[in-house]
Scaffold this motif. Structure first.
Motif, PDB file in Angstrom:
ATOM      1  N   LEU A  21      57.401  82.251  10.098  1.00 38.31           N
ATOM      2  CA  LEU A  21      58.209  83.072   9.193  1.00 38.31           C
ATOM      3  C   LEU A  21      57.563  84.430   8.957  1.00 38.31           C
ATOM      4  N   LEU A  22      56.237  84.453   8.831  1.00 39.18           N
ATOM      5  CA  LEU A  22      55.541  85.720   8.612  1.00 39.18           C
ATOM      6  C   LEU A  22      55.693  86.635   9.820  1.00 39.18           C
ATOM      7  N   LEU A  23      55.521  86.087  11.015  1.00 36.94           N
ATOM      8  CA  LEU A  23      55.700  86.878  12.224  1.00 36.94           C
ATOM      9  C   LEU A  23      57.117  87.415  12.317  1.00 36.94           C
ATOM     10  N   ALA A  24      58.103  86.565  12.026  1.00 43.64           N
ATOM     11  CA  ALA A  24      59.501  86.992  12.090  1.00 43.64           C
ATOM     12  C   ALA A  24      59.784  88.097  11.080  1.00 43.64           C
ATOM     13  N   ALA A  25      59.196  87.986   9.881  1.00 42.50           N
ATOM     14  CA  ALA A  25      59.410  89.005   8.857  1.00 42.50           C
ATOM     15  C   ALA A  25      58.822  90.342   9.272  1.00 42.50           C
ATOM     16  N   ILE A  26      57.596  90.305   9.826  1.00 37.13           N
ATOM     17  CA  ILE A  26      56.955  91.550  10.282  1.00 37.13           C
ATOM     18  C   ILE A  26      57.773  92.193  11.388  1.00 37.13           C
ATOM     19  N   LEU A  27      58.212  91.400  12.343  1.00 40.27           N
ATOM     20  CA  LEU A  27      59.002  91.930  13.454  1.00 40.27           C
ATOM     21  C   LEU A  27      60.288  92.550  12.948  1.00 40.27           C
ATOM     22  N   LEU A  28      60.965  91.889  12.029  1.00 45.77           N
ATOM     23  CA  LEU A  28      62.245  92.394  11.526  1.00 45.77           C
ATOM     24  C   LEU A  28      62.057  93.669  10.721  1.00 45.77           C
ATOM     25  N   CYS A  97      60.979 101.681  23.455  1.00 41.00           N
ATOM     26  CA  CYS A  97      59.590 101.407  23.054  1.00 41.00           C
ATOM     27  C   CYS A  97      59.434  99.973  22.553  1.00 41.00           C
ATOM     28  N   LEU A  98      60.363  99.527  21.709  1.00 41.42           N
ATOM     29  CA  LEU A  98      60.279  98.163  21.175  1.00 41.42           C
ATOM     30  C   LEU A  98      60.366  97.127  22.292  1.00 41.42           C
ATOM     31  N   LEU A  99      61.250  97.353  23.264  1.00 36.86           N
ATOM     32  CA  LEU A  99      61.385  96.407  24.371  1.00 36.86           C
ATOM     33  C   LEU A  99      60.127  96.396  25.241  1.00 36.86           C
ATOM     34  N   VAL A 100      59.595  97.571  25.532  1.00 32.91           N
ATOM     35  CA  VAL A 100      58.395  97.653  26.368  1.00 32.91           C
ATOM     36  C   VAL A 100      57.205  97.019  25.664  1.00 32.91           C
ATOM     37  N   ILE A 101      57.001  97.372  24.396  1.00 31.17           N
ATOM     38  CA  ILE A 101      55.861  96.843  23.656  1.00 31.17           C
ATOM     39  C   ILE A 101      56.000  95.338  23.450  1.00 31.17           C
ATOM     40  N   GLY A 102      57.193  94.918  23.006  1.00 29.35           N
ATOM     41  CA  GLY A 102      57.408  93.494  22.771  1.00 29.35           C
ATOM     42  C   GLY A 102      57.328  92.670  24.044  1.00 29.35           C
ATOM     43  N   GLY A 103      57.957  93.154  25.109  1.00 32.41           N
ATOM     44  CA  GLY A 103      57.925  92.427  26.370  1.00 32.41           C
ATOM     45  C   GLY A 103      56.520  92.304  26.928  1.00 32.41           C
ATOM     46  N   VAL A 129      50.791  91.313  16.627  1.00 26.74           N
ATOM     47  CA  VAL A 129      52.020  91.915  16.111  1.00 26.74           C
ATOM     48  C   VAL A 129      51.697  93.057  15.155  1.00 26.74           C
ATOM     49  N   ILE A 130      50.735  92.836  14.265  1.00 30.19           N
ATOM     50  CA  ILE A 130      50.389  93.867  13.277  1.00 30.19           C
ATOM     51  C   ILE A 130      49.817  95.107  13.955  1.00 30.19           C
ATOM     52  N   THR A 131      48.900  94.914  14.916  1.00 29.54           N
ATOM     53  CA  THR A 131      48.251  96.073  15.537  1.00 29.54           C
ATOM     54  C   THR A 131      49.208  96.852  16.431  1.00 29.54           C
ATOM     55  N   LEU A 132      50.092  96.165  17.130  1.00 37.14           N
ATOM     56  CA  LEU A 132      50.984  96.853  18.064  1.00 37.14           C
ATOM     57  C   LEU A 132      52.210  97.438  17.384  1.00 37.14           C
ATOM     58  N   LEU A 133      52.642  96.830  16.286  1.00 32.71           N
ATOM     59  CA  LEU A 133      53.882  97.278  15.664  1.00 32.71           C
ATOM     60  C   LEU A 133      53.644  98.023  14.360  1.00 32.71           C
ATOM     61  N   VAL A 134      52.736  97.519  13.543  1.00 37.95           N
ATOM     62  CA  VAL A 134      52.526  98.109  12.216  1.00 37.95           C
ATOM     63  C   VAL A 134      51.436  99.185  12.251  1.00 37.95           C
ATOM     64  N   ARG A 135      50.306  98.878  12.877  1.00 37.23           N
ATOM     65  CA  ARG A 135      49.151  99.781  12.847  1.00 37.23           C
ATOM     66  C   ARG A 135      49.433 101.180  13.402  1.00 37.23           C
ATOM     67  N   PRO A 136      50.253 101.367  14.439  1.00 41.07           N
ATOM     68  CA  PRO A 136      50.463 102.732  14.956  1.00 41.07           C
ATOM     69  C   PRO A 136      51.044 103.698  13.937  1.00 41.07           C
ATOM     70  N   GLY A 137      51.818 103.204  12.965  1.00 32.31           N
ATOM     71  CA  GLY A 137      52.361 104.092  11.942  1.00 32.31           C
ATOM     72  C   GLY A 137      53.166 105.233  12.527  1.00 32.31           C
ATOM     73  N   GLU A 144      49.659 106.992  24.021  1.00 29.46           N
ATOM     74  CA  GLU A 144      48.569 106.055  23.783  1.00 29.46           C
ATOM     75  C   GLU A 144      49.101 104.695  23.326  1.00 29.46           C
ATOM     76  N   HIS A 145      50.134 104.717  22.505  1.00 29.29           N
ATOM     77  CA  HIS A 145      50.723 103.476  22.003  1.00 29.29           C
ATOM     78  C   HIS A 145      51.339 102.663  23.146  1.00 29.29           C
ATOM     79  N   LEU A 146      52.122 103.329  23.977  1.00 29.55           N
ATOM     80  CA  LEU A 146      52.760 102.633  25.095  1.00 29.55           C
ATOM     81  C   LEU A 146      51.726 102.184  26.124  1.00 29.55           C
ATOM     82  N   MET A 147      50.716 103.013  26.358  1.00 27.55           N
ATOM     83  CA  MET A 147      49.714 102.671  27.366  1.00 27.55           C
ATOM     84  C   MET A 147      48.986 101.381  27.016  1.00 27.55           C
ATOM     85  N   VAL A 148      48.515 101.257  25.779  1.00 26.08           N
ATOM     86  CA  VAL A 148      47.740 100.075  25.433  1.00 26.08           C
ATOM     87  C   VAL A 148      48.616  98.827  25.489  1.00 26.08           C
TER      88      VAL A 148
END
Length: 344
Positions: A21-28, A97-103, A129-137, A144-148
């Protein structure tokens, strides 16, 4: 070693459900937040250049920039979708970006999942999930975000190589290497990350096994094709843009060097690298070694840009946090069964 964590007890089931549930909430929440304005300034400028390329303007002639063309080629996708009238280019850029990062993240997780314990899986999934989606801000969508993100499947296969699990289909390995190359080709500094991983595999896996790998030779082939295509399509890049880039990046002065050493970006990363390095390289855990050399490569890539801008060190921060999270998971592996037993 996994018995208490894998047992079908009520407390473990409840905890797994809470993690999901926490992962789903962060993703949403953060998936929706990525669509809110404003778009990162650099990402928006490159996207606008891609729109103008669709209008017939030529890169490095009408559109002056000394970054290599790969980033603009990628932006042609959302810019082209925006021209179809089913959403703006910015909307499609965020979707892209979301599809590339998530995939990429899911693919990498599935590769390394069999080698992780239950605790490690849960920690890596949540922190990833936090570092790839939330941390970039506000650096969301930066190169750099897409590369990593797109380097992760390649790194995951490197982990499996060190574990001796080398039966992955050739097509999957080629796809992971090609995806990593696309990320690296956005900036020449990014090549350090690929070189760091290949050096690690050469040293730990041995020259004979390393020579049989597809990835380094595919990197070489794609690099030659990329340079040829850039020279053929954009001769002005080598004639005009590279001299400008060289002048921009070779500027060195003592004050700037002191600012980088004493600033807010580099020192914490260097301290973390010094503290985590001995454990990562001597732990016998391939995932720790690969994450560490990727993090060190990312630190060097940020340092070579010599700007001390926060997003230049974004990959290093993401990779360092993932490495620290994995180390924490190893610690929890020993204490979690006792905590769960006490709570049950």
């Amino acid at each position: 070693s996994q018995g208490p964590l894998m047992a079908p007890s009520d407390i473990v089931s409840r905890r797994l459900s809470a993690d999901t549930l926490l992962l789903a909430a962060i993703l949403l929440i953060w998936g929706i937040a990525a669509f809110l304005p404003p778009l990162n300034a650099d990402a928006a400028a490159m996207l606008r250049f891609a729109e103008r390329m669709w209008d017939g303007e030529a890169l490095y002639r009408d559109l002056i920039d000394f970054n290599p063309p790969m980033g603009y080629w990628l932006d042609l996708i959302p810019a082209g979708l925006g021209r179809l009238g089913m959403g703006t280019p910015v909307f499609w850029f965020v979707v892209f970006c979301l599809l590339v990062i998530g995939g990429s993240a899911v693919w990498a997780y599935r590769i390394v999942r069999p080698s992780l314990s239950e605790t490690e899986r849960r920690v890596i999934a949540l922190v990833g999930v936090i570092t790839l989606l939330v941390r970039p801000g506000d650096s969301f969508g930066e190169r750099e975000h897409l590369m990593v993100a797109v380097m992760l499947p390649y790194g995951a296969l490197a982990v499996q190589f060190l574990r001796g699990a080398r039966g992955w289909p050739l097509g999957w390995r080629a796809a992971a290497a090609a995806l990593a190359f696309i990320g690296i080709a956005q900036k020449p500094h990014f090549a350090i990350l690929g070189a760091a991983v290949e050096l690690l595999l050469l040293v730990l896996g041995g020259p004979k096994a390393w020579m049989k790998r597809l990835e380094p030779w595919l990197f070489l082939l794609l690099g030659v094709i990329y340079l040829w295509a850039t020279a053929a399509l954009y001769p002005a890049y080598f004639n005009d843009m590279l001299p400008l880039a060289a002048d921009n990046y070779r500027i060195f002065d003592l004050d700037r060097g002191i600012d980088m050493i004493t600033g807010t970006e580099l020192p914490p990363l260097l301290i973390a690298a010094l503290c985590l390095g001995p454990w990562a390289l001597r732990s016998g855990r391939p995932i720790a070694a690969v994450l560490y050399v990727l993090a060190v490569g990312a630190i060097l890539a940020g340092l070579l840009q010599f700007k001390d801008w926060d997003y230049h060190f974004l990959p290093a921060r993401i990779l360092t946090i993932l490495l620290a999270a994995y180390g924490l998971a190893r610690v929890l592996e020993g204490v979690a069964p006792r905590i769960l037993a006490a709570l049950a």
